[in-house]
Scaffold this active site. Structure first.
Site, short mmCIF file in Angstrom:
data_model
loop_
_atom_site.label_atom_id
_atom_site.label_comp_id
_atom_site.label_asym_id
_atom_site.label_seq_id
_atom_site.Cartn_x
_atom_site.Cartn_y
_atom_site.Cartn_z
N GLU A 171 49.83 -11.95 50.70
CA GLU A 171 51.27 -11.83 50.48
C GLU A 171 51.99 -11.52 51.79
O GLU A 171 51.61 -10.62 52.53
CB GLU A 171 51.57 -10.76 49.44
CG GLU A 171 50.99 -11.06 48.06
CD GLU A 171 51.55 -12.32 47.42
OE1 GLU A 171 52.59 -12.83 47.91
OE2 GLU A 171 50.95 -12.81 46.44
N ARG A 176 58.79 -9.05 33.35
CA ARG A 176 58.76 -10.02 32.25
C ARG A 176 58.02 -9.46 31.05
O ARG A 176 58.31 -9.81 29.89
CB ARG A 176 58.10 -11.31 32.73
CG ARG A 176 58.07 -12.43 31.70
CD ARG A 176 57.46 -13.69 32.27
NE ARG A 176 56.13 -13.49 32.81
CZ ARG A 176 55.02 -13.45 32.07
NH1 ARG A 176 55.08 -13.57 30.75
NH2 ARG A 176 53.84 -13.28 32.64
N CYS A 225 52.74 -5.32 40.98
CA CYS A 225 52.12 -5.66 42.26
C CYS A 225 53.15 -5.61 43.40
O CYS A 225 52.93 -4.96 44.42
CB CYS A 225 51.47 -7.03 42.19
SG CYS A 225 49.94 -7.08 41.23
N HIS A 256 46.71 -10.81 46.52
CA HIS A 256 46.53 -11.16 45.11
C HIS A 256 45.22 -11.91 44.94
O HIS A 256 44.88 -12.78 45.75
CB HIS A 256 47.68 -12.04 44.62
CG HIS A 256 48.76 -11.29 43.93
ND1 HIS A 256 50.09 -11.37 44.29
CD2 HIS A 256 48.72 -10.44 42.86
CE1 HIS A 256 50.82 -10.60 43.50
NE2 HIS A 256 50.02 -10.04 42.61
#
Length: 213
Positions: A79, A89, A142, A165
């Site tokens: 990342e 979500r 995350c 990730h």
């Protein structure tokens, strides 16, 4: 000292490969003579950063690599950037589902990883591990931890850190699933490669690893 973190299971899963890989990578690095520790983070907004900050204070690492599960991604994702936005979500493990809330009130819009992501990418590909530089860590726990890490490290000059990730591991998937996955041994080695390449690097490689969308 090297600190690796992973998450507890979330979203109805019974395991989380990010924690298994962080734990096993720390053991692998210790076997090589490096001082490495692994800490499991709760998949809970707020609590995850508090546990991470306590680990930073306790261990005072020179390098921090946080890992999380990105089910559906086929590669290790290095990342590049964390954004100051929580937008869930699905609820976290405590039932929290913040929408359009800052990770740190008054903090900058974003932080860049201080890991040499291009060098790590090259090292992973050389090791035969599918990898990419990712331009988004999402807006779930995350990214929350990634941003919280970099926000904390602004007060710890000389300590480098970032977020990786990992995909599902095969044991998580039902028979016949076409979801991408990588073996746990490969996920473990990927985190160890990121650590080794970071320790050996002071200036990142200048290679293309961007995205058109």
């Amino acid at each position: 000292m090297i600190l690796l973190t992973g998450f507890e299971p979330f979203g109805g899963e019974s395991t989380n490969p990010s924690w298994s890989a962080a734990r096993d990578a720390a053991a692998e690095l210790r076997a090589e003579g490096l001082d490495a520790r692994a800490v499991e983070l709760p998949c809970v907004f707020g609590d995850a950063i508090r546990v991470l900050e306590a680990a930073l204070e306790r261990h005072r690492p020179e390098l921090v690599v946080c890992a999380g599960q990105a089910g559906g991604r086929p590669r290790i994702s290095l990342e590049r950037i964390a954004i100051n936005c929580d937008d869930a979500r699905i609820p976290d493990n405590a039932g929290n589902a913040p929408v359009d809330q800052p990770v740190a009130s008054g903090g900058p819009a974003a932080y860049f990883s201080t890991l040499p992501v291009k060098t790590a990418l090259a090292a992973l590909l050389t090791a035969g591990i599918p990898a990419e530089v990712s331009q988004t860590a999402g807006t779930y726990v995350c990214n929350h931890v990634f941003y919280g890490l970099m926000h904390a490290l602004r007060l710890r000059p000389g300590t480098r850190g970032g977020f990786v990730h990992v995909p599902f591991e095969p044991a998580q998937l039902p028979a016949g699933s076409n979801q991408p996955s990588l073996p746990l041994a490969q996920l473990t080695e990927a985190l160890a490669v990121v650590v080794r390449s970071t320790l050996a690097t002071t200036a990142d490689l200048k290679i293309a690893a961007g995205a058109t969308h």
